[in-house]
Design a protein around this motif. Structure first.
Motif, PDB file in Angstrom:
ATOM      1  N   TRP A 132      19.006   6.339  55.683  1.00 32.64           N
ATOM      2  CA  TRP A 132      17.824   6.821  54.708  1.00 32.64           C
ATOM      3  C   TRP A 132      18.075   6.947  52.530  1.00 32.64           C
ATOM      4  N   ARG A 133      19.524   6.516  52.578  1.00 37.33           N
ATOM      5  CA  ARG A 133      20.233   5.845  51.508  1.00 37.33           C
ATOM      6  C   ARG A 133      19.854   4.218  51.303  1.00 37.33           C
ATOM      7  N   ARG A 134      19.831   3.465  52.161  1.00 38.20           N
ATOM      8  CA  ARG A 134      19.318   2.017  51.221  1.00 38.20           C
ATOM      9  C   ARG A 134      18.042   2.518  51.680  1.00 38.20           C
ATOM     10  N   GLY A 135      16.707   3.329  52.111  1.00 42.68           N
ATOM     11  CA  GLY A 135      14.949   3.084  52.184  1.00 42.68           C
ATOM     12  C   GLY A 135      15.079   4.132  50.581  1.00 42.68           C
ATOM     13  N   LEU A 136      15.383   5.005  50.492  1.00 48.53           N
ATOM     14  CA  LEU A 136      15.505   5.666  49.198  1.00 48.53           C
ATOM     15  C   LEU A 136      16.251   4.812  47.937  1.00 48.53           C
ATOM     16  N   SER A 137      17.454   3.748  47.947  1.00 46.16           N
ATOM     17  CA  SER A 137      17.546   2.748  47.132  1.00 46.16           C
ATOM     18  C   SER A 137      16.711   1.747  46.745  1.00 46.16           C
ATOM     19  N   TRP A 138      15.901   1.362  47.989  1.00 49.15           N
ATOM     20  CA  TRP A 138      15.050   0.055  48.207  1.00 49.15           C
ATOM     21  C   TRP A 138      13.636   0.539  47.329  1.00 49.15           C
ATOM     22  N   LEU A 139      13.655   2.296  46.881  1.00 50.00           N
ATOM     23  CA  LEU A 139      12.183   2.241  46.452  1.00 50.00           C
ATOM     24  C   LEU A 139      12.644   2.526  45.131  1.00 50.00           C
ATOM     25  N   ASN A 140      13.687   3.240  44.386  1.00 49.03           N
ATOM     26  CA  ASN A 140      14.250   3.138  43.282  1.00 49.03           C
ATOM     27  C   ASN A 140      14.378   2.071  42.590  1.00 49.03           C
ATOM     28  N   SER A 141      14.857   0.874  43.254  1.00 47.54           N
ATOM     29  CA  SER A 141      14.747  -0.520  42.565  1.00 47.54           C
ATOM     30  C   SER A 141      13.636  -1.058  42.304  1.00 47.54           C
ATOM     31  N   GLU A 142      12.903  -0.993  43.685  1.00 50.33           N
ATOM     32  CA  GLU A 142      11.548  -1.598  43.148  1.00 50.33           C
ATOM     33  C   GLU A 142      10.713  -0.799  41.926  1.00 50.33           C
TER      34      GLU A 142
ATOM     35  N   ARG B  32      20.655  -6.348  35.167  1.00 49.10           N
ATOM     36  CA  ARG B  32      21.649  -6.508  36.125  1.00 49.10           C
ATOM     37  C   ARG B  32      21.628  -5.952  37.635  1.00 49.10           C
ATOM     38  N   LEU B  33      22.355  -6.847  38.246  1.00 51.26           N
ATOM     39  CA  LEU B  33      21.802  -6.698  39.343  1.00 51.26           C
ATOM     40  C   LEU B  33      23.800  -5.854  40.121  1.00 51.26           C
ATOM     41  N   GLY B  34      24.057  -4.578  40.052  1.00 49.69           N
ATOM     42  CA  GLY B  34      24.770  -4.371  40.998  1.00 49.69           C
ATOM     43  C   GLY B  34      25.284  -4.662  42.232  1.00 49.69           C
ATOM     44  N   LEU B  35      26.124  -5.204  42.869  1.00 51.15           N
ATOM     45  CA  LEU B  35      26.093  -5.114  44.251  1.00 51.15           C
ATOM     46  C   LEU B  35      27.623  -4.576  44.885  1.00 51.15           C
ATOM     47  N   HIS B  36      27.803  -4.089  46.465  1.00 50.98           N
ATOM     48  CA  HIS B  36      29.138  -3.152  46.380  1.00 50.98           C
ATOM     49  C   HIS B  36      29.331  -3.389  47.656  1.00 50.98           C
ATOM     50  N   PRO B  37      30.105  -3.958  47.486  1.00 45.47           N
ATOM     51  CA  PRO B  37      31.120  -4.342  49.425  1.00 45.47           C
ATOM     52  C   PRO B  37      29.589  -4.058  50.638  1.00 45.47           C
ATOM     53  N   VAL B  38      29.679  -2.056  50.653  1.00 46.45           N
ATOM     54  CA  VAL B  38      29.191  -1.590  51.278  1.00 46.45           C
ATOM     55  C   VAL B  38      27.574  -2.673  51.429  1.00 46.45           C
ATOM     56  N   ASP B  39      27.258  -3.153  50.049  1.00 44.95           N
ATOM     57  CA  ASP B  39      25.665  -3.606  50.661  1.00 44.95           C
ATOM     58  C   ASP B  39      25.978  -4.629  51.149  1.00 44.95           C
TER      59      ASP B  39
ATOM     60  N   PRO C 210      19.580  -2.711  31.797  1.00 41.13           N
ATOM     61  CA  PRO C 210      18.899  -2.495  33.166  1.00 41.13           C
ATOM     62  C   PRO C 210      20.197  -3.063  34.491  1.00 41.13           C
ATOM     63  N   GLY C 211      20.520  -1.726  34.910  1.00 42.24           N
ATOM     64  CA  GLY C 211      21.117  -2.170  36.246  1.00 42.24           C
ATOM     65  C   GLY C 211      20.164  -1.674  37.717  1.00 42.24           C
ATOM     66  N   LEU C 212      20.305  -2.797  38.929  1.00 41.00           N
ATOM     67  CA  LEU C 212      19.914  -2.466  39.575  1.00 41.00           C
ATOM     68  C   LEU C 212      20.805  -2.396  40.554  1.00 41.00           C
ATOM     69  N   VAL C 213      21.304  -1.067  41.031  1.00 42.72           N
ATOM     70  CA  VAL C 213      22.481  -0.415  42.513  1.00 42.72           C
ATOM     71  C   VAL C 213      22.187   0.503  43.605  1.00 42.72           C
ATOM     72  N   TRP C 214      22.808  -0.339  44.401  1.00 39.75           N
ATOM     73  CA  TRP C 214      22.978   0.799  45.936  1.00 39.75           C
ATOM     74  C   TRP C 214      23.068   1.845  45.948  1.00 39.75           C
ATOM     75  N   SER C 215      23.570   2.257  46.999  1.00 37.78           N
ATOM     76  CA  SER C 215      23.405   3.387  47.855  1.00 37.78           C
ATOM     77  C   SER C 215      23.549   3.014  48.938  1.00 37.78           C
TER      78      SER C 215
END
Length: 247
Positions: A182-192, A205-212, A172-177
């Motif tokens: 509001w997307r960062r807040g939702l991503s935090w909830l989903n990731s936790e 997996r920790l899937g990081l993107h440049p925008v992060d 499984p992987g964690l990934v943010w939008s």
């Protein structure tokens, strides 16, 4: 508890995104020898041809010497196909992402893009084991081309695929939008929530993107999770090293 691994993965690696990643990578390096998997785009959006950036290529070569892994991540990382007609294709290519380069390719077209990327890695003397399609979107033609590519693995949001048979290995992987608050807040909830569900998973997996990297909230989150997971007993590995340990 069985051995558990952590894979730190940087997506969309290109000369223009290095300025986003560089301070974060320095902070990771300061923690010790933590291998990183770099998903490298040979010509990001047709404005970053690697052959024109020798200093950047030398930097990536130095990461290999540290024990990192370089992975082929599409070729242009841009969806340049004809306009979508079917509703599902319109959603996947215009709402979910505009970068699904391998979403609609037939086998011949996918093979041509793969071979160009493989040849570039060979020219730069970079070992290559894996391919990750932009946004993890692969057509059936792409899957057929990958079976004949000689590569060892590909991946999807919840797993790695061992090639050529696409054997599914859960990882499984964690990934943010991270493009808006509001997307960062939702991503935090989903990731936790995902971290709790995957606490005993053999590979995370920790899937990081440049925008992060452009927002302190997301940037600091990834560093904090990295520290916490390592303190909790996970071993940092590249994706290929993790794959080699699986039965």
């Amino acid at each position: 508890m069985a051995e558990r691994a952590l894979m730190l993965v940087l997506h969309d690696v290109a000369p223009e995104t290095w300025r986003d990643y560089q301070p974060f990578v320095a902070r990771v390096d300061a923690l010790g020898r933590i291998p990183i998997t770099w998903l490298v785009v040979p010509d990001f959006h047709r404005r970053n041809p690697l052959r024109q950036y020798p200093d950047f290529c030398r930097m990536l070569a130095s990461r290999l010497e540290r024990g990192d892994e370089l992975v082929l991540h599409g070729f242009h990382h841009a969806d340049e196909g004809p306009a979508p007609r079917a509703p599902v294709d319109w959603f996947m290519r215009r709402v979910y992402t505009h970068e699904g380069e391998f979403y609609g390719r037939d086998q011949a077209s996918a093979r041509e893009r793969l071979e160009r990327g493989i040849e570039l890695f060979r020219e730069l003397v970079w070992p290559l084991h894996g391919f990750v399609a932009p946004a993890w979107l692969m057509s059936e033609g792409t899957r057929r081309a990958l079976r004949d590519s000689g590569l060892s693995y590909s991946s999807a949001p919840g797993c790695l695929y061992r090639l050529p048979d696409f054997q599914r290995l859960p990882a499984p992987g964690l990934v943010w939008s991270a493009r808006s608050g509001w997307r960062r807040g939702l991503s935090w909830l989903n990731s936790e929530s995902a971290r709790r569900r995957c606490a005993h998973s053999p590979g995370l997996r920790l899937g990081l993107h440049p925008v992060d990297m452009r927002h302190a909230f997301s940037r600091d989150y990834w560093l904090r999770v990295l520290r916490q997971e390592l303190a909790d007993g996970r071993q940092a590995l590249t994706k290929f090293d993790w794959l080699r340990r699986q039965p």
